[in-house]
Structure formats: structure tokens, C-alpha cells
Design an enzyme around this catalytic site. Structure first.
Site, mmCIF file in Angstrom:
data_model
loop_
_atom_site.group_PDB
_atom_site.id
_atom_site.type_symbol
_atom_site.label_atom_id
_atom_site.label_comp_id
_atom_site.label_asym_id
_atom_site.label_seq_id
_atom_site.Cartn_x
_atom_site.Cartn_y
_atom_site.Cartn_z
ATOM 1 N N TYR A 182 17.089 12.805 -23.083
ATOM 2 C CA TYR A 182 15.886 11.901 -23.146
ATOM 3 C C TYR A 182 14.839 13.348 -22.690
ATOM 4 O O TYR A 182 14.692 13.929 -21.685
ATOM 5 C CB TYR A 182 15.713 11.502 -22.380
ATOM 6 C CG TYR A 182 17.310 10.220 -22.111
ATOM 7 C CD1 TYR A 182 16.959 9.047 -23.355
ATOM 8 C CD2 TYR A 182 18.567 10.046 -21.504
ATOM 9 C CE1 TYR A 182 17.526 8.346 -23.385
ATOM 10 C CE2 TYR A 182 19.464 9.407 -21.472
ATOM 11 C CZ TYR A 182 18.999 8.087 -22.346
ATOM 12 O OH TYR A 182 19.701 7.456 -23.122
ATOM 13 N N GLY B 19 0.967 -1.337 0.259
ATOM 14 C CA GLY B 19 -0.196 0.145 -0.164
ATOM 15 C C GLY B 19 1.175 1.365 -0.090
ATOM 16 O O GLY B 19 1.599 1.120 -0.485
ATOM 17 N N VAL C 199 7.746 9.651 5.127
ATOM 18 C CA VAL C 199 8.314 10.632 4.509
ATOM 19 C C VAL C 199 8.316 12.295 3.359
ATOM 20 O O VAL C 199 8.636 12.709 3.400
ATOM 21 C CB VAL C 199 9.416 10.516 5.698
ATOM 22 C CG1 VAL C 199 9.428 10.193 6.200
ATOM 23 C CG2 VAL C 199 10.791 9.709 3.991
ATOM 24 N N VAL D 70 1.557 -11.391 2.975
ATOM 25 C CA VAL D 70 1.757 -12.459 2.025
ATOM 26 C C VAL D 70 2.380 -12.962 2.533
ATOM 27 O O VAL D 70 3.949 -12.755 3.027
ATOM 28 C CB VAL D 70 2.468 -11.425 1.044
ATOM 29 C CG1 VAL D 70 3.443 -12.681 -0.112
ATOM 30 C CG2 VAL D 70 2.056 -10.069 -0.115
ATOM 31 N N ALA E 260 7.490 16.602 -0.454
ATOM 32 C CA ALA E 260 7.118 17.729 -1.757
ATOM 33 C C ALA E 260 7.034 17.189 -2.671
ATOM 34 O O ALA E 260 7.982 16.031 -3.304
ATOM 35 C CB ALA E 260 8.904 18.402 -1.858
ATOM 36 N N LYS F 275 3.693 24.652 -3.771
ATOM 37 C CA LYS F 275 5.401 24.557 -3.598
ATOM 38 C C LYS F 275 5.865 26.107 -5.140
ATOM 39 O O LYS F 275 5.170 25.231 -6.755
ATOM 40 C CB LYS F 275 5.730 23.442 -3.627
ATOM 41 C CG LYS F 275 7.371 23.284 -4.084
ATOM 42 C CD LYS F 275 7.760 21.926 -4.059
ATOM 43 C CE LYS F 275 9.390 21.994 -4.326
ATOM 44 N NZ LYS F 275 9.985 20.772 -4.562
ATOM 45 N N ILE G 257 2.915 -3.479 8.376
ATOM 46 C CA ILE G 257 4.482 -3.065 8.353
ATOM 47 C C ILE G 257 4.287 -1.685 8.033
ATOM 48 O O ILE G 257 2.841 -0.988 7.145
ATOM 49 C CB ILE G 257 4.520 -3.428 6.529
ATOM 50 C CG1 ILE G 257 4.570 -5.110 6.800
ATOM 51 C CG2 ILE G 257 6.038 -3.265 5.897
ATOM 52 C CD1 ILE G 257 5.162 -5.440 5.618
#
Length: 533
Positions: free
Chosen positions: A440, A9, A47, A188, A50, A78, A42
């Protein structure tokens, strides 16, 4: 009906599930059935606070209401990132700072303004970011990037968000389940394969078996499918990017506290500190290399940055490995999020790399289910995203003139540079970053991003007479930037006031779902220049 199984998740798992459900789910032509498995025991990293402007298009595609999303995630706006002490140590130049905006520089016709700026044709002799863009001045003035009259996810200038990543996962979970995602809370136990090597089933601790046609590994650093099951090689990039640890703190906001509409990144002796303002708190973290400093010293440096009265604030320590899976898509399994790889959060690449993966999957999964094998194409695309992000983050370090620690001396040492960076640095000694220097085109960091860092960290080509023959026209464009700042300031609201309006607002804002609006939103993220100038 084909069944997609997402293992894990958190932000990566639920963003993947919600996006695929909105684009390819039961209500689409593809009619994919999506199941997400996550364990209740889990913890998520959560964190990443931004983001980059691409998130606007992603959330709009999912169908989230912008104001509702911002309220739910304590989100703020931002404009970009303010870098302090990256070029020089504080005792050398206490005023050392530059700004990396999301806005792209204005141009003088087909010419970039950088050559004219180097020749001193800006009448106000401003820093590069202020001579070619208005966004830094808006950020300094604590203005929001949009007004109440702008449509959801749309604005004359590009913007991103600061947000609570854990709360974002909750918002995406609600959206995903609304779009038909089956949510299984279980652990799992084992991964079963068919005779051809494809994953066939996931066995859970409860005894339940989940079968699927395609599996997405969003299990974080544990990398249950692509790492533990398929044992795909992890490319370690710690010789290029040294930081492998972080210590973080969350500090409640005081009443009426000014919330800056930008991220602050302050370089320290052995890494750097992020400082991000959310609606309800500040998120602050010291990213450092454990080779040069231990966790206790890092915690002391962070608290020194914050000042007094921090003894009661909880501290969290995180370790990470920098690099990525050389093969992201193997057999009928693809990695997304931390199972795919990780780069230190200097330029907010975490959620963006998840977005790049799911955007590509939306295009390639229908091909895969029609018998075409796009795996090598996908793997090349994602590897390029990682390499370009690694190069750009490293570029901030190698330009530094700091000599106050071995950490900075080693970063400047060419032995730690990638071959791509060595070639570009040599080229830019007699020039500067140009659009033709990046192969790219889909990289998040284009030549303009390199220019903001290059000029912001006192980069100057040996030949500085570059530029076209439109001196008078260029001078007029520099003047347009000045007028654009005045124009924008007269129209844009104070950041705190706009946030207050969002957080006490109603739920009657328009959801972005129709094709015409989405085309406008996606175009606005990439269109230059802004219409304030």
C-alpha cells in the site's frame, strides 16, 4: 444544496468540518452546507499532542496561517521520535536508543544505502539514521527544521508539530465557522432513519431536528451513529497491541527551559512513556496494558520517571479499546476519529488517520452525490491504513530483546503477531525492509520507516553483503550526509529562539491559499532528498 451533518466536535469533528468546508463548502463548486453538532457536557479526550508531517498540508489546505496556528496551540516543531530502552532494559544497556526521523534516507543513484551501510562503507561508522539522514543530528542540536526565510508549511526537510489538541480544535472551529460551518451546541437525543435505512434526522435534547443528506460520526468512543445506531462491527486488535490504558500529566515549563524538537518514547516494564515539549508545558504519559499492571502502579512508574516534586501535578487516567470499525462508511454515514477506531499513540497516528479519512471524503463525496457508490473503496482504503499502522506499531515491540517482564515476553511471542508481520519478519531475516515489501503506497509508514526501526533495534540480516556495485559512489553519498549536517547547522536557528520569534511575532505572515504554493508544500512533504545535501 446538499447538507453534511457532523456529529461531535473535538479535534476530529472540527478538522473534518473545517477541511470539508474549505474544499467542498458554500464557496466551492460543490456548495455543500455543513452543520456540526456538539454537546457542551461531553469532555473531549484531547491528549493527542504529537503529529505527522501530513498535518502541514491539511492546515495549508484549510487556509490557516502557520505562525498564528502555532501561537494559538502552543505548538513546537517535531523532527521525529527518539526511542529509548526499546531494545534492551536499562540495566542491560543504559545507552540504548535510536531515532526515527521524518526525512527519507539518501540513495546512491537507484540503490538504497542500507546495503552499503551493512558492509561498513560509511567512513564514520555511524548509526544507520545518522549515516543516511541529517535529521537526528539536527534534533539533537535543538535546531528548528526551518528558518525564517522558508515559506509557511515549507522547509528543506519534512517536519511535524507538537501541539495542544484542545486548542487545535478551537482554531479549527474558528476557521470552520469562517468558511460557513453552522455550529449547533446541543445533545443528540435520537437518530431517525428513512425507509431505505439512511439516516434522515438527528433529534436534539432541545427539541430541534437537524436533517441532512450525509452524516459524519465524530462522536468519539461513544460512536453514536456508526456504533450505537448502525451497530457496525468493531475489530478488536488487543491480541496484537496489548496497551489499553494511559496515565497522563501536564508539567509547566520553567523559564528558559530547553524544548526538544522531537518526541521522546521511553520503554518501561509494561508499556512506554511519551515525553513531549510544548511552548508552555511538557505533556507526559505512560501507555500501558491493564493486563500486566494496574492504574496505581502505572501512576507510580510515571512519577518515578518524572522525579521529585510531582505530587501537586494533576493526573488523568484514560482507558481505550484498540481496533477499528470493519465498515467505516455504511449507508449515508461515515465514521471519523475515535468513533472509527483507535491505535495506541506510539507513532502519532491519531490525527493522521482523521486526515486520511477527510482527504478521501473530499474525493469521494462528490461521486456519492452524483449517484456513484464509493463506500467499499473508502472502507478498503481506511481499513488498510489501520492495518498498516497496527503492523508498524507492533513491529517496535516484536523486535525487542527485553526479558524483564511478561509484557515484553508476550509481545515477542509470535502468537501475537499478525500474519503480515510473520511473513515480513521471516523475509527480513535474510534481507531487510525494502520498497517492494509494502503493498500500500499510501501508507504513512513506508519501507524507510521500517528500516529505521529494524536497524535501530539491532536488526541485521543473516546475509549482510547486500548492496549494489557503486561502492565509491555510496561512500561519496555518506560524505554528503556529513556535509549536509554542517550546512544545515549553519543555516537553521535554535528551536527555542525560533519559537520565541513566532510567539511574539506579528500577524503579517503569508496565508497559504494559492494553488502554486500548495503544490510546492505538498510536494515538499514527499520529495527526497532534502536540499541541504
Amino acid at each position: 444544496m446538499k447538507r453534511i451533518v457532523v456529529v461531535g466536535g473535538g479535534t476530529a469533528g472540527w478538522l473534518t468540518a473545517a477541511y470539508l468546508a474549505a474544499k467542498l463548502g458554500e464557496n466551492s463548486d460543490q456548495k455543500l452546507k455543513i452543520t456540526l453538532i456538539e454537546s457542551s457536557d461531553i469532555p473531549t479526550i484531547s491528549v493527542g499532542e504529537a503529529t505527522t508531517p501530513s498535518l502541514r498540508a491539511t492546515l495549508a489546505d484549510i487556509g490557516l496561517d502557520e505562525n498564528e496556528f502555532m501561537r494559538a496551540c502552543n505548538a513546537t516543531f517535531k523532527h521525529g521520535i527518539l526511542f529509548s530502552n526499546w531494545t534492551h532494559a536499562p540495566n542491560v544497556d543504559p545507552d540504548d536508543e535510536y531515532f526515527h526521523p521524518f526525512e527519507r534516507p539518501l540513495r546512491a543513484g537507484t540503490d538504497g544505502l542500507e546495503g552499503y551501510w551493512l558492509r561498513g562503507l560509511d567512513p564514520q561508522n555511524r548509526k544507520f539514521e545518522d549515516a543516511v539522514s541529517i535529521q537526528h543530528q539536527l534534533a539533537k542540536s535543538n535546531l528548528a527544521p526551518k528558518s525564517v526565510n522558508d515559506r509557511p508549511y515549507d522547509s528543506p526537510i519534512p517536519y511535524a508539530y507538537h501541539l495542544d489538541a484542545g486548542l487545535l480544535a478551537d482554531v479549527l472551529k474558528k476557521s470552520g465557522k469562517t468558511h460557513g460551518v453552522e455550529h449547533v451546541v446541543d445533545t443528540v437525543l435520537s437518530v431517525e432513519s428513512a425507509s431505505n435505512g439512511d439516516i434522515s434526522d438527528i433529534k436534539l435534547a432541545s427539541g430541534k431536528i437537524i436533517s441532512g443528506d450525509f452524516f459524519i460520526d465524530c462522536s468519539g468512543f461513544s460512536s453514536i451513529l456508526i456504533g450505537k445506531h448502525y451497530k457496525q462491527t468493531f475489530k478488536d486488535c488487543s491480541r496484537v497491541l496489548f496497551c489499553d490504558s494511559a496515565v497522563t500529566m501536564q508539567i509547566p515549563n520553567s523559564p528558559n527551559q530547553t524544548i526538544p524538537p522531537y518526541t521522546r518514547s521511553t520503554a518501561c516494564a509494561n508499556g512506554w512513556i511519551w515525553d513531549i515539549g510544548l511552548k508552555n508545558r511538557r505533556g507526559v504519559g505512560y501507555v500501558y496494558s491493564s493486563t500486566y499492571i494496574d492504574k496505581n502502579e502505572a501512576e507510580k512508574e510515571l512519577k518515578k520517571y518524572l522525579g521529585d516534586n510531582m505530587s501537586e501535578i494533576p493526573v488523568r487516567h484514560i482507558n481505550f479499546r484498540v481496533g477499528y470499525r470493519e465498515t467505516q462508511w455504511h449507508k449515508n454515514c461515515v465514521a471519523v476519529g475515535l468513533s472509527s477506531g483507535f491505535i495506541e499513540p506510539l507513532e502519532s497516528t491519531g490525527i493522521h488517520l482523521v486526515e486520511q479519512a477527510v482527504w478521501s471524503l473530499v474525493s469521494m463525496l462528490p461521486r456519492y452525490f452524483n449517484g456513484i457508490n464509493p463506500q467499499s473503496q473508502f472502507n478498503k482504503i481506511i481499513a488498510n491504513h489501520y492495518e498498516m499502522a497496527i503492523n508498524f506499531v507492533k513491529y517496535h515491540y516484536l523486535l525487542s530483546k527485553r526479558e524483564d517482564s511478561q509484557f515484553w515476553l508476550d509481545n515477542v511471542d509470535e502468537k501475537s503477531w499478525t500474519p503480515w508481520l510473520r511473513e515480513r519478519v521471516e523475509t527480513w531475516q535474510g534481507s531487510y525492509p525494502d520498497i517492494y515489501d509494502l503493498e500500500y503506497l499510501h501508507s504513512i509508514f513506508d519501507h524507510a520507516s521500517y528500516q529505521f526501526v529494524y536497524f535501530g533495534m539491532e536488526g541485521r540480516p543473516k546475509i549482510n553483503s547486500l548492496g549494489g556495485r557503486r561502492d565509491k559512489f555510496a561512500t561519496k553519498i555518506f560524505d554528503r550526509v556529513s556535509k549536509g549536517v554542517v550546512n544545515a547547522k549553519s543555516r537553521l536557528p535554535n528551536h527555542n529562539e525560533y519559537l520565541n520569534q513566532i510567539h511574539k511575532g506579528s500577524n503579517d505572515s503569508v496565508r497559504v491559499r494559492d494553488v502554486e504554493t500548495m503544490a510546492t508544500v505538498n510536494a515538499s512533504i514527499r520529495t527526497l532528498p532534502n536540499n541541504y545535501t
